[in-house]
Design a protein around this motif. Structure first.
Motif, PDB file in Angstrom:
ATOM      1  N   ALA A  16       0.854  -1.193   0.000  1.00  0.00           N
ATOM      2  CA  ALA A  16       0.000   0.000   0.000  1.00  0.00           C
ATOM      3  C   ALA A  16       0.890   1.243   0.000  1.00  0.00           C
ATOM      4  N   VAL A  17       0.435   2.302  -0.625  1.00  0.00           N
ATOM      5  CA  VAL A  17       1.200   3.544  -0.686  1.00  0.00           C
ATOM      6  C   VAL A  17       1.374   4.122   0.720  1.00  0.00           C
ATOM      7  N   GLU A  18       2.629   4.459   1.045  1.00  0.00           N
ATOM      8  CA  GLU A  18       3.027   5.055   2.318  1.00  0.00           C
ATOM      9  C   GLU A  18       2.650   4.215   3.535  1.00  0.00           C
ATOM     10  N   GLU A  19       2.654   2.904   3.364  1.00  0.00           N
ATOM     11  CA  GLU A  19       2.492   1.980   4.482  1.00  0.00           C
ATOM     12  C   GLU A  19       3.590   0.943   4.366  1.00  0.00           C
ATOM     13  N   GLY A  20       4.062   0.465   5.504  1.00  0.00           N
ATOM     14  CA  GLY A  20       5.129  -0.517   5.494  1.00  0.00           C
ATOM     15  C   GLY A  20       4.605  -1.938   5.527  1.00  0.00           C
ATOM     16  N   ARG A  21       5.471  -2.833   5.080  1.00  0.00           N
ATOM     17  CA  ARG A  21       5.167  -4.254   5.153  1.00  0.00           C
ATOM     18  C   ARG A  21       6.486  -4.984   5.377  1.00  0.00           C
ATOM     19  N   THR A  22       6.473  -5.950   6.290  1.00  0.00           N
ATOM     20  CA  THR A  22       7.683  -6.686   6.629  1.00  0.00           C
ATOM     21  C   THR A  22       7.785  -7.976   5.833  1.00  0.00           C
ATOM     22  N   TYR A  23       8.998  -8.248   5.366  1.00  0.00           N
ATOM     23  CA  TYR A  23       9.320  -9.493   4.664  1.00  0.00           C
ATOM     24  C   TYR A  23      10.634 -10.021   5.229  1.00  0.00           C
ATOM     25  N   VAL A  24      10.787 -11.330   5.256  1.00  0.00           N
ATOM     26  CA  VAL A  24      12.078 -11.938   5.563  1.00  0.00           C
ATOM     27  C   VAL A  24      12.691 -12.334   4.236  1.00  0.00           C
ATOM     28  N   VAL A  25      13.861 -11.763   3.963  1.00  0.00           N
ATOM     29  CA  VAL A  25      14.539 -11.983   2.695  1.00  0.00           C
ATOM     30  C   VAL A  25      15.979 -12.397   2.988  1.00  0.00           C
ATOM     31  N   ALA A  26      16.344 -13.621   2.611  1.00  0.00           N
ATOM     32  CA  ALA A  26      17.708 -14.122   2.811  1.00  0.00           C
ATOM     33  C   ALA A  26      18.172 -13.883   4.252  1.00  0.00           C
ATOM     34  N   ASP A  27      17.356 -14.262   5.206  1.00  0.00           N
ATOM     35  CA  ASP A  27      17.648 -14.132   6.639  1.00  0.00           C
ATOM     36  C   ASP A  27      17.684 -12.692   7.154  1.00  0.00           C
ATOM     37  N   GLU A  28      17.250 -11.733   6.346  1.00  0.00           N
ATOM     38  CA  GLU A  28      17.158 -10.332   6.769  1.00  0.00           C
ATOM     39  C   GLU A  28      15.684  -9.967   6.924  1.00  0.00           C
ATOM     40  N   GLN A  29      15.335  -9.304   8.031  1.00  0.00           N
ATOM     41  CA  GLN A  29      13.982  -8.765   8.177  1.00  0.00           C
ATOM     42  C   GLN A  29      13.975  -7.375   7.555  1.00  0.00           C
ATOM     43  N   LEU A  30      13.161  -7.215   6.516  1.00  0.00           N
ATOM     44  CA  LEU A  30      13.092  -5.948   5.802  1.00  0.00           C
ATOM     45  C   LEU A  30      11.722  -5.314   5.947  1.00  0.00           C
ATOM     46  N   ALA A  31      11.711  -3.997   6.049  1.00  0.00           N
ATOM     47  CA  ALA A  31      10.473  -3.216   5.985  1.00  0.00           C
ATOM     48  C   ALA A  31      10.485  -2.507   4.639  1.00  0.00           C
ATOM     49  N   LEU A  32       9.485  -2.799   3.816  1.00  0.00           N
ATOM     50  CA  LEU A  32       9.373  -2.168   2.503  1.00  0.00           C
ATOM     51  C   LEU A  32       8.301  -1.096   2.536  1.00  0.00           C
ATOM     52  N   PHE A  33       8.589   0.020   1.886  1.00  0.00           N
ATOM     53  CA  PHE A  33       7.664   1.152   1.836  1.00  0.00           C
ATOM     54  C   PHE A  33       7.513   1.618   0.398  1.00  0.00           C
ATOM     55  N   ARG A  34       6.275   1.661  -0.067  1.00  0.00           N
ATOM     56  CA  ARG A  34       5.964   2.143  -1.421  1.00  0.00           C
ATOM     57  C   ARG A  34       5.592   3.617  -1.345  1.00  0.00           C
ATOM     58  N   MET A  35       6.210   4.414  -2.206  1.00  0.00           N
ATOM     59  CA  MET A  35       5.936   5.835  -2.245  1.00  0.00           C
ATOM     60  C   MET A  35       4.877   6.150  -3.295  1.00  0.00           C
ATOM     61  N   ARG A  36       4.387   7.365  -3.297  1.00  0.00           N
ATOM     62  CA  ARG A  36       3.343   7.777  -4.235  1.00  0.00           C
ATOM     63  C   ARG A  36       3.778   7.654  -5.693  1.00  0.00           C
ATOM     64  N   ASP A  37       5.081   7.776  -5.942  1.00  0.00           N
ATOM     65  CA  ASP A  37       5.583   7.666  -7.319  1.00  0.00           C
ATOM     66  C   ASP A  37       5.950   6.224  -7.683  1.00  0.00           C
ATOM     67  N   ASP A  38       5.568   5.279  -6.821  1.00  0.00           N
ATOM     68  CA  ASP A  38       5.807   3.844  -6.999  1.00  0.00           C
ATOM     69  C   ASP A  38       7.262   3.419  -6.840  1.00  0.00           C
ATOM     70  N   THR A  39       8.103   4.292  -6.305  1.00  0.00           N
ATOM     71  CA  THR A  39       9.425   3.829  -5.886  1.00  0.00           C
ATOM     72  C   THR A  39       9.259   3.098  -4.558  1.00  0.00           C
ATOM     73  N   VAL A  40      10.233   2.277  -4.212  1.00  0.00           N
ATOM     74  CA  VAL A  40      10.162   1.490  -2.989  1.00  0.00           C
ATOM     75  C   VAL A  40      11.454   1.683  -2.192  1.00  0.00           C
ATOM     76  N   HIS A  41      11.309   1.848  -0.882  1.00  0.00           N
ATOM     77  CA  HIS A  41      12.451   1.915   0.026  1.00  0.00           C
ATOM     78  C   HIS A  41      12.469   0.650   0.864  1.00  0.00           C
ATOM     79  N   ALA A  42      13.672   0.160   1.149  1.00  0.00           N
ATOM     80  CA  ALA A  42      13.837  -1.043   1.974  1.00  0.00           C
ATOM     81  C   ALA A  42      14.791  -0.728   3.115  1.00  0.00           C
ATOM     82  N   LEU A  43      14.300  -0.905   4.336  1.00  0.00           N
ATOM     83  CA  LEU A  43      15.095  -0.681   5.542  1.00  0.00           C
ATOM     84  C   LEU A  43      15.027  -1.920   6.420  1.00  0.00           C
ATOM     85  N   GLY A  44      15.943  -1.990   7.381  1.00  0.00           N
ATOM     86  CA  GLY A  44      15.837  -3.030   8.393  1.00  0.00           C
ATOM     87  C   GLY A  44      14.511  -2.881   9.102  1.00  0.00           C
ATOM     88  N   ALA A  45      13.896  -3.996   9.468  1.00  0.00           N
ATOM     89  CA  ALA A  45      12.528  -3.971   9.991  1.00  0.00           C
ATOM     90  C   ALA A  45      12.430  -3.781  11.496  1.00  0.00           C
TER      91      ALA A  45
END
Length: 105
Positions: A16-45
């Motif tokens: 969802a736009v401007e909401e985070g979602r957590t995924y486990v990727v290759a043993d890393e917990q990531l928080a993904l954030f979709r921006m209004r322009d459909d770019t995505v940021h990935a940070l530690g969760a």
């Protein structure tokens, strides 16, 4: 990143736009954030302050706020805007409607 791999994590539409979602990727917990322009940021969760779930925090186009103690993290860098903490940041891009993240191997 040296010794890094690119992983297809999800469809852009799963975020969802401007909401985070957590995924486990290759043993890393990531928080993904979709921006209004459909770019995505990935940070530690996990907030380094007290383990808060970063993906549950409120965000805007620049900052996500930890829901436990309101430490803000720059989505582009992972740097804390109001403290001495930092979240890991991962390269993320959208390719053919899919979110691809680069993580350490």
């Amino acid at each position: 990143m040296s010794d890094a791999i690119e992983i297809d994590v999800c469809a852009l539409g799963d975020l969802a736009v401007e909401e985070g979602r957590t995924y486990v990727v290759a043993d890393e917990q990531l928080a993904l954030f979709r921006m209004r322009d459909d770019t995505v940021h990935a940070l530690g969760a996990v907030c380094p302050h007290r383990g808060g779930p970063i993906a549950d925090g409120q965000c805007d186009e620049a900052v996500v706020w930890c829901p436990l103690h309101a430490f803000g993290y720059d989505l582009a860098t992972g740097a804390c805007v109001n403290g001495d903490f930092r979240l890991p940041r991962f390269d993320a891009r959208v390719e053919d409607g899919r979110v691809v993240v680069t993580v350490p191997e």
